[in-house]
Structure formats: structure tokens, C-alpha cells
Design an enzyme around this catalytic site. Sequence first.
Site, PDB file in Angstrom:
ATOM      1  N   GLU A 144       0.828  -1.208   0.000  1.00  0.00           N
ATOM      2  CA  GLU A 144       0.000   0.000   0.000  1.00  0.00           C
ATOM      3  C   GLU A 144       0.867   1.264   0.000  1.00  0.00           C
ATOM      4  O   GLU A 144       0.800   2.096   0.902  1.00  0.00           O
ATOM      5  CB  GLU A 144      -0.979  -0.005   1.180  1.00  0.00           C
ATOM      6  N   GLU A 246      -6.128  -6.790  -1.949  1.00  0.00           N
ATOM      7  CA  GLU A 246      -6.804  -6.891  -0.659  1.00  0.00           C
ATOM      8  C   GLU A 246      -8.265  -6.522  -0.868  1.00  0.00           C
ATOM      9  O   GLU A 246      -8.573  -5.477  -1.446  1.00  0.00           O
ATOM     10  CB  GLU A 246      -6.202  -5.936   0.382  1.00  0.00           C
TER      11      GLU A 246
END
Length: 377
Positions: A144, A246
Site C-alpha cells: 500500500e 486486498e
Amino acid sequence: MNQFIKGMDVSTLPELLGLGAKYYDQGKEEAPLSILKKYGADSLRVRLWNDPYSPQGKPYGAGTNDFDKLVWIAQEGKKLGFTYLLDFHYSDFWTDPGKQIVPKAWQGMDADGLEKAVYSYTRETLEKLGEKGLLPDMVQVGNEVTNGLLWPLGKEGNYDNIARFISAGIRAVREVDASIPVMIHLDCGGNNEKCRKWFDEYTKRGADFEVIGLSYYPFWHGTIEDLSNNMNDLAARFGKEIVVAEVSMGHTMEDYKEYEKLSDSERKGMATKPHLAEAVAYPMTPQGQADFMNDVMKKIAEVPGGLGRGFYYWEPAWIPVPGCGWANEESLAYMNDPGPGGNEWANQALFDYDGNVLPALSVIRDFKGEASEKGNQ
């Protein structure tokens, strides 16, 4: 057509099992990886933290995902025929858009030092895995990284350093095995403007890669249409495969305090706060979770050109077992975070609080990825 990935991030699983977590399908206790495989999962995602232990050697918790845990998950998965995605965080604990903490061993390094450290650590890790016959099937360089990595030198806006650090990891992957696809992963799956800007800046500077990874949580990242529009645009603009690295959705809003056995002051509570859940188009029920996953898989499969490669459900097995929270005293100190800890994710697992299979797993098993074939025509 490449196989449509039906992946599961099971990084906390060794810790959960060690603390007594049990999983059931139709009332019969089974090993969780065997259950997930039976329900169509074909790939695992495993995070790796550099040194998730305090200076006194106490584990940080939340899976304490060191090299040995990675090896265990990879080996157990391989026995069942799973491929796996290795997720380098380049930190000793969680990284995300709100924190990208330099590993303890790298603190104080300048940008040159960090670039070399990323390269060496990535290469050495992969070489050790290769010696065990456990090279990953895909590698994610950073987690991320929307706001950068290895702060403050690689923080958002410093695209030169961000590209240097990520490229160092990619270079290491290429030198160990050039056939392993590399993913770059941002969190903001429904924000096309932010994703487009990030990859515009990176591709001017950084090493080439194969896969764009996105996080998509409907209570944080917009509607499914937002996700779909972003995936379609990124695939067309950059010509990369798209994986939702995710994703998760709640199956209930019922509290699980009695399962955690923590006082209110010791637990953070669920990430899906009521006001966030109310804004999601799907009810947080077992059927709502199943419908959500069906629609997400369809949107991924419909990415033009067959570039929608699949997904990894985030922590499907993280049920509320006492002792397995998102952080403990030692890791909170590393992050300089006041806490508290506890499990934020139990209502988003693919098992209920007692470890029973939920309907979403049947939907995942039965999804054929047919839109991918359509997209290739």
C-alpha cells in the site's frame, strides 16, 4: 487466458492456530487451508516483516510475520497445490498509507543506504526461499505504497526516492528469477485520480513491473463502480494486469467482545464502524458478503483485454481468538501508537466467530471467471 486468481491472505494463520483457532465446514472440523482449497481458493498471499520483535526479543503479534512464518505458510500451501504472492512490507510491522516505518536495522540510513538495503534484503530473502524450493509465484514490492515507503525519505511527493526504493526491490527479483511477475500495490482501489497520478509519476522513473495491485474495502474506498472504473482505466492506460490484492466485506455487525476476552480499554473494536457500514450498498450479513464478493469478482473479470487477473481476500481466517490482535504492547511502542490492540477484522472473515464456513466461500468456489474469456475476444 491466464487463470483467474482466487487468493487468500492468511498471514495470521500460524498465530491463530497456535492460539487454538478451529475451523469447521458443515459441522466437521478441518484444517483451514484445506477448507479454503475445497472452496476454490488457489493462491495465498503472505506478508513479510523484516524483524517483528522488540529489542528484547518479544514478538510484535498480528501474526509476527517473520521469515519462518512465511516458510511455514508457503510449505503448507504447496502441499495443497496453492501458488503464493510474497508481500514485502519493508518494515518491522504494518505498512499502509498511514505508516511506513523504516525497519530498526535500517534506521538512520540515507537514501543510498536504503536503496541498497531494499535490494540486498529482497535478494537474500528470495535466494533463501529458492534454496528451499519455495520461490513465490508473484512478488509485491512494498505494501500500500500510495503515500510512499520508508518514511520520511520515501514519503509522498518524493517520487524520485519512491521509484529508487521500489526499483531496487524489482531489480533484486529480476536477478533471482526474471520470470516472477512483480506487483506494485496501492490502497485506494476506488480513487482513479490518485492511482493514475501515482503510476504516471512512477512510470516516468521506475523499473518496469507486470501487475497493478489495489486494495478495495467498500467502507473506505468507494463504490464497486468506482473500483470498476479505476481498474478499467488503469489497465487501458498502463497495459498492466490488475489484481485486487486486498478485499473484504463484513458478514455481521454483531460485537465479538465475548470471544476476544478483552476489556473495552484493551480493544479497538471492528474497523467497520456503524457509520461506515451504513454507507455501503450491501448489508453486512452473510448474504450481503456473498453478494458483494460475487459482484467484485464479476467486475475484475470484466476488465478489458483479460487484464483482470483476480483477487486476494484479506485475512479470511482471522476469527476472534483471544491473544491474536492487530498490535500488542511491543509493536505499539515500535509504531509510537497509543493503541489499543484487539481484533479489528473478525466480522469480515469468511468464517463466522465460531469458525464455521460462510456462504461467500461457496460463491467464490462457483465463480467461473467467464467474463475474462469475453474480455479476451
